[in-house]
Scaffold this motif. Sequence first.
Motif, short mmCIF file in Angstrom:
data_model
loop_
_atom_site.label_atom_id
_atom_site.label_comp_id
_atom_site.label_asym_id
_atom_site.label_seq_id
_atom_site.Cartn_x
_atom_site.Cartn_y
_atom_site.Cartn_z
N TRP A 98 26.21 10.32 47.43
CA TRP A 98 25.72 9.32 46.84
C TRP A 98 26.94 8.36 46.22
O TRP A 98 27.85 8.79 46.17
CB TRP A 98 24.77 10.07 45.56
N LYS A 99 26.34 7.33 45.64
CA LYS A 99 27.18 6.42 44.93
C LYS A 99 26.90 6.44 43.51
O LYS A 99 25.72 6.12 43.05
CB LYS A 99 27.48 5.00 45.41
N TYR A 100 28.00 6.34 42.56
CA TYR A 100 27.45 6.49 41.06
C TYR A 100 27.42 4.89 40.74
O TYR A 100 28.50 3.88 40.92
CB TYR A 100 28.37 7.06 40.19
N ILE A 101 26.28 4.52 40.27
CA ILE A 101 26.26 3.12 39.93
C ILE A 101 26.48 3.13 38.33
O ILE A 101 27.36 2.06 37.85
CB ILE A 101 24.75 2.54 40.21
N ARG A 102 25.91 3.89 37.75
CA ARG A 102 26.18 3.87 35.95
C ARG A 102 25.88 5.04 35.52
O ARG A 102 25.33 5.97 35.96
CB ARG A 102 24.72 3.19 35.30
N ALA A 103 27.25 5.43 34.52
CA ALA A 103 27.12 6.57 33.81
C ALA A 103 26.48 6.36 32.33
O ALA A 103 27.09 5.43 31.73
CB ALA A 103 28.26 7.39 33.88
N TYR A 104 25.60 7.09 31.86
CA TYR A 104 25.06 6.82 30.51
C TYR A 104 25.77 7.55 29.42
O TYR A 104 25.86 6.94 28.38
CB TYR A 104 23.59 7.29 30.31
N ASP A 105 26.70 8.49 29.82
CA ASP A 105 27.47 8.99 28.95
C ASP A 105 28.99 8.36 28.86
O ASP A 105 29.57 8.36 30.11
CB ASP A 105 27.65 10.62 29.38
N ALA A 106 29.40 8.02 27.78
CA ALA A 106 30.49 7.29 27.77
C ALA A 106 31.90 8.09 28.38
O ALA A 106 32.74 7.36 29.16
CB ALA A 106 30.93 6.98 26.32
N THR A 107 31.79 9.13 28.25
CA THR A 107 33.06 10.04 28.90
C THR A 107 33.13 10.29 30.39
O THR A 107 33.99 10.66 30.97
CB THR A 107 32.95 11.37 28.26
N GLN A 108 31.93 9.82 31.00
CA GLN A 108 31.68 9.89 32.47
C GLN A 108 31.81 8.48 32.95
O GLN A 108 31.31 8.49 34.28
CB GLN A 108 30.35 10.67 32.69
N LYS A 109 31.89 7.46 32.46
CA LYS A 109 31.82 6.14 32.83
C LYS A 109 32.85 5.78 34.20
O LYS A 109 32.70 5.12 34.83
CB LYS A 109 32.23 4.88 31.96
N PHE A 110 33.86 6.73 33.99
CA PHE A 110 34.84 6.52 35.04
C PHE A 110 34.32 6.58 36.41
O PHE A 110 34.98 6.18 37.30
CB PHE A 110 36.03 7.34 34.84
N LYS A 111 33.26 7.54 36.49
CA LYS A 111 32.57 7.63 37.84
C LYS A 111 31.83 6.48 38.62
O LYS A 111 31.53 6.36 39.74
CB LYS A 111 31.57 8.82 37.88
N ALA A 112 31.61 5.39 37.56
CA ALA A 112 30.81 4.28 38.20
C ALA A 112 31.41 3.44 39.22
O ALA A 112 32.85 3.17 39.02
CB ALA A 112 30.44 3.27 36.94
N GLY A 113 30.87 3.22 40.24
CA GLY A 113 31.13 2.70 41.46
C GLY A 113 31.97 3.64 42.21
O GLY A 113 32.43 3.22 43.51
N LYS A 114 32.12 4.95 42.07
CA LYS A 114 32.81 5.75 43.05
C LYS A 114 31.75 6.52 43.75
O LYS A 114 30.52 6.61 43.91
CB LYS A 114 33.22 6.87 42.07
N PHE A 115 32.14 7.19 44.80
CA PHE A 115 31.27 7.68 46.02
C PHE A 115 31.45 9.24 46.14
O PHE A 115 32.70 9.71 46.02
CB PHE A 115 31.64 7.17 47.28
#
Length: 106
Positions: free
Chosen positions: A77-94
């Motif tokens: 999958w591709k991360y589009i959005r992370a709802y937890d601020a500590t996980q936002k680095f994953k947004a846009g990654k595969f």
Amino acid sequence: MGGSTGNTLYGCSNCQNPLAHSEDLLSKDFVVNSGQAYMFAHAMNITLGHEEDKQLLTGLYTICFISCNNCGQELGWKYIRAYDATQKFKAGKFILEKAKIVEESC
């Protein structure tokens, strides 16, 4: 880093369609239902599914499943959005499942 100076290409285990370059590999420390998975900054030759919210081990995300654009095998999958601020680095990654990719030296 490894002792190899050659570039590694990750491809679909089903049809060998190239999916990602080793220089885009960010982490090998992900766990999915099938086992180990890798996080990449970029992926190619994939088809994006529809966006959906999904509860994963580390929190709630908006993701879209990705599949090989040649044979249609679901790859991760591709991360589009992370709802937890500590996980936002994953947004846009595969995330590519290790069981569904092969490594080839170029």
